[in-house]
Design a protein around this motif. Structure first.
Motif, PDB file in Angstrom:
ATOM      1  N   ALA A  42       7.117 -10.335  39.866  1.00  0.00           N
ATOM      2  CA  ALA A  42       8.189  -9.509  39.308  1.00  0.00           C
ATOM      3  C   ALA A  42       8.794 -10.230  38.115  1.00  0.00           C
ATOM      4  CB  ALA A  42       9.253  -9.241  40.359  1.00  0.00           C
ATOM      5  N   HIS A  43       9.473  -9.473  37.269  1.00  0.00           N
ATOM      6  CA  HIS A  43      10.194 -10.072  36.147  1.00  0.00           C
ATOM      7  C   HIS A  43      11.683 -10.087  36.470  1.00  0.00           C
ATOM      8  CE1 HIS A  43      11.103  -5.958  34.823  1.00  0.00           C
ATOM      9  NE2 HIS A  43       9.814  -5.706  35.036  1.00  0.00           N
ATOM     10  N   VAL A  44      12.463 -10.772  35.642  1.00  0.00           N
ATOM     11  CA  VAL A  44      13.876 -11.002  35.924  1.00  0.00           C
ATOM     12  C   VAL A  44      14.634  -9.701  36.152  1.00  0.00           C
ATOM     13  CG1 VAL A  44      16.049 -11.898  34.984  1.00  0.00           C
ATOM     14  CG2 VAL A  44      13.964 -13.251  34.800  1.00  0.00           C
ATOM     15  N   SER A  45      14.408  -8.692  35.306  1.00  0.00           N
ATOM     16  CA  SER A  45      15.190  -7.462  35.456  1.00  0.00           C
ATOM     17  C   SER A  45      14.909  -6.774  36.793  1.00  0.00           C
ATOM     18  CB  SER A  45      14.965  -6.510  34.286  1.00  0.00           C
ATOM     19  OG  SER A  45      13.621  -6.117  34.198  1.00  0.00           O
ATOM     20  N   ALA A  46      13.681  -6.816  37.271  1.00  0.00           N
ATOM     21  CA  ALA A  46      13.363  -6.238  38.585  1.00  0.00           C
ATOM     22  C   ALA A  46      14.047  -7.033  39.688  1.00  0.00           C
ATOM     23  CB  ALA A  46      11.856  -6.202  38.802  1.00  0.00           C
ATOM     24  N   LEU A  47      14.057  -8.348  39.557  1.00  0.00           N
ATOM     25  CA  LEU A  47      14.717  -9.187  40.557  1.00  0.00           C
ATOM     26  C   LEU A  47      16.222  -8.931  40.572  1.00  0.00           C
ATOM     27  CD1 LEU A  47      12.703 -12.459  39.939  1.00  0.00           C
ATOM     28  CD2 LEU A  47      12.571 -10.980  41.956  1.00  0.00           C
ATOM     29  N   CYS A  48      16.804  -8.718  39.393  1.00  0.00           N
ATOM     30  CA  CYS A  48      18.234  -8.382  39.304  1.00  0.00           C
ATOM     31  C   CYS A  48      18.518  -7.071  40.029  1.00  0.00           C
ATOM     32  CB  CYS A  48      18.669  -8.262  37.844  1.00  0.00           C
ATOM     33  SG  CYS A  48      18.657  -9.811  36.939  1.00  0.00           S
ATOM     34  N   GLN A  49      17.671  -6.104  39.783  1.00  0.00           N
ATOM     35  CA  GLN A  49      17.848  -4.790  40.400  1.00  0.00           C
ATOM     36  C   GLN A  49      17.799  -4.887  41.924  1.00  0.00           C
ATOM     37  OE1 GLN A  49      14.899  -1.963  39.195  1.00  0.00           O
ATOM     38  NE2 GLN A  49      15.740  -0.314  40.427  1.00  0.00           N
ATOM     39  N   HIS A  50      16.873  -5.660  42.449  1.00  0.00           N
ATOM     40  CA  HIS A  50      16.698  -5.746  43.896  1.00  0.00           C
ATOM     41  C   HIS A  50      17.725  -6.641  44.586  1.00  0.00           C
ATOM     42  CE1 HIS A  50      13.117  -3.337  44.033  1.00  0.00           C
ATOM     43  NE2 HIS A  50      12.529  -4.101  43.137  1.00  0.00           N
ATOM     44  N   THR A  51      18.245  -7.632  43.863  1.00  0.00           N
ATOM     45  CA  THR A  51      19.191  -8.570  44.488  1.00  0.00           C
ATOM     46  C   THR A  51      20.643  -8.241  44.166  1.00  0.00           C
ATOM     47  OG1 THR A  51      19.124 -10.097  42.615  1.00  0.00           O
ATOM     48  CG2 THR A  51      17.534 -10.470  44.411  1.00  0.00           C
ATOM     49  N   GLY A  52      20.875  -7.491  43.086  1.00  0.00           N
ATOM     50  CA  GLY A  52      22.238  -7.208  42.664  1.00  0.00           C
ATOM     51  C   GLY A  52      22.870  -8.351  41.885  1.00  0.00           C
ATOM     52  N   ALA A  53      22.093  -9.362  41.565  1.00  0.00           N
ATOM     53  CA  ALA A  53      22.595 -10.517  40.818  1.00  0.00           C
ATOM     54  C   ALA A  53      22.394 -10.297  39.320  1.00  0.00           C
ATOM     55  CB  ALA A  53      21.869 -11.782  41.261  1.00  0.00           C
ATOM     56  N   SER A  54      23.157 -11.009  38.523  1.00  0.00           N
ATOM     57  CA  SER A  54      23.049 -10.899  37.069  1.00  0.00           C
ATOM     58  C   SER A  54      21.798 -11.622  36.572  1.00  0.00           C
ATOM     59  CB  SER A  54      24.276 -11.519  36.400  1.00  0.00           C
ATOM     60  OG  SER A  54      24.289 -12.928  36.600  1.00  0.00           O
ATOM     61  N   ALA A  55      21.361 -11.262  35.377  1.00  0.00           N
ATOM     62  CA  ALA A  55      20.178 -11.900  34.790  1.00  0.00           C
ATOM     63  C   ALA A  55      20.353 -13.410  34.630  1.00  0.00           C
ATOM     64  CB  ALA A  55      19.818 -11.234  33.466  1.00  0.00           C
ATOM     65  N   PRO A  56      21.509 -13.888  34.120  1.00  0.00           N
ATOM     66  CA  PRO A  56      21.660 -15.349  34.020  1.00  0.00           C
ATOM     67  C   PRO A  56      21.591 -16.041  35.386  1.00  0.00           C
ATOM     68  CG  PRO A  56      23.303 -14.246  32.656  1.00  0.00           C
ATOM     69  CD  PRO A  56      22.632 -13.186  33.474  1.00  0.00           C
ATOM     70  N   ALA A  57      22.171 -15.418  36.418  1.00  0.00           N
ATOM     71  CA  ALA A  57      22.133 -16.027  37.757  1.00  0.00           C
ATOM     72  C   ALA A  57      20.707 -16.072  38.284  1.00  0.00           C
ATOM     73  CB  ALA A  57      23.036 -15.249  38.720  1.00  0.00           C
ATOM     74  N   VAL A  58      19.979 -14.963  38.150  1.00  0.00           N
ATOM     75  CA  VAL A  58      18.588 -14.920  38.621  1.00  0.00           C
ATOM     76  C   VAL A  58      17.748 -15.938  37.859  1.00  0.00           C
ATOM     77  CG1 VAL A  58      16.492 -13.499  38.706  1.00  0.00           C
ATOM     78  CG2 VAL A  58      18.667 -12.572  39.515  1.00  0.00           C
ATOM     79  N   SER A  59      17.951 -16.030  36.564  1.00  0.00           N
ATOM     80  CA  SER A  59      17.191 -16.995  35.756  1.00  0.00           C
ATOM     81  C   SER A  59      17.453 -18.427  36.206  1.00  0.00           C
ATOM     82  CB  SER A  59      17.536 -16.837  34.271  1.00  0.00           C
ATOM     83  OG  SER A  59      17.082 -15.599  33.800  1.00  0.00           O
ATOM     84  N   GLN A  60      18.707 -18.748  36.507  1.00  0.00           N
ATOM     85  CA  GLN A  60      19.016 -20.101  36.984  1.00  0.00           C
ATOM     86  C   GLN A  60      18.366 -20.365  38.340  1.00  0.00           C
ATOM     87  OE1 GLN A  60      23.236 -20.809  36.930  1.00  0.00           O
ATOM     88  NE2 GLN A  60      23.161 -21.512  34.802  1.00  0.00           N
ATOM     89  N   HIS A  61      18.394 -19.388  39.217  1.00  0.00           N
ATOM     90  CA  HIS A  61      17.752 -19.556  40.523  1.00  0.00           C
ATOM     91  C   HIS A  61      16.246 -19.724  40.365  1.00  0.00           C
ATOM     92  CE1 HIS A  61      21.321 -19.088  42.889  1.00  0.00           C
ATOM     93  NE2 HIS A  61      21.565 -17.855  42.433  1.00  0.00           N
ATOM     94  N   LEU A  62      15.643 -18.942  39.481  1.00  0.00           N
ATOM     95  CA  LEU A  62      14.205 -19.062  39.236  1.00  0.00           C
ATOM     96  C   LEU A  62      13.854 -20.441  38.689  1.00  0.00           C
ATOM     97  CD1 LEU A  62      13.473 -15.543  37.761  1.00  0.00           C
ATOM     98  CD2 LEU A  62      12.488 -16.487  39.862  1.00  0.00           C
TER      99      LEU A  62
END
Length: 117
Positions: A42-62
């Motif tokens: 998956a890409h960041v925007s899909a992960l954001c959609q599924h987790t409800g987290a912001s793109a910067p937060a998802v990127s840091q977790h990744l």
């Protein structure tokens, strides 16, 4: 007299690596991201959609998951696609999520046995 044998004990290095893995999974968003990636890339925007987290937060977790060797990535055009680097983590997450539903006392909408899928 019973036969008393010393139990098998993990090496210090294996124990440290296991603790490092648990530390990476000790965040609800990282756990969700990794679970999603175990289903497929998956890409960041899909992960954001599924987790409800912001793109910067998802990127840091990744980034943290990549450094820990739990996630890999590939670039396609302007998108970066992420995937789980190891299927071994599936068993760990499956058991943790099943245990969470067991001790939580209520079903969260997913049958813990479906985590094996």
């Amino acid at each position: 007299m019973p036969d008393v044998r010393a139990p098998s004990v993990p090496t210090d290095e294996h124990a440290r690596l296991a603790v490092d893995t648990f530390r990476m999974l000790a965040d609800p968003t990282r756990l969700k991201v990794l679970w999603i990636l175990l289903q497929g890339e998956a890409h960041v925007s899909a992960l954001c959609q599924h987790t409800g987290a912001s793109a910067p937060a998802v990127s840091q977790h990744l980034a943290k998951l990549r450094l820990a060797g739990l996630v890999s990535s590939r670039r396609e055009g302007t998108f970066v696609y992420y995937s789980a680097a190891s299927a071994h983590v599936r068993r760990l997450l499956t058991e943790a999520l099943s245990h969470a539903e067991h001790v939580g006392g209520e079903v969260t909408g997913a049958d813990p046995h479906t985590y094996d899928a």
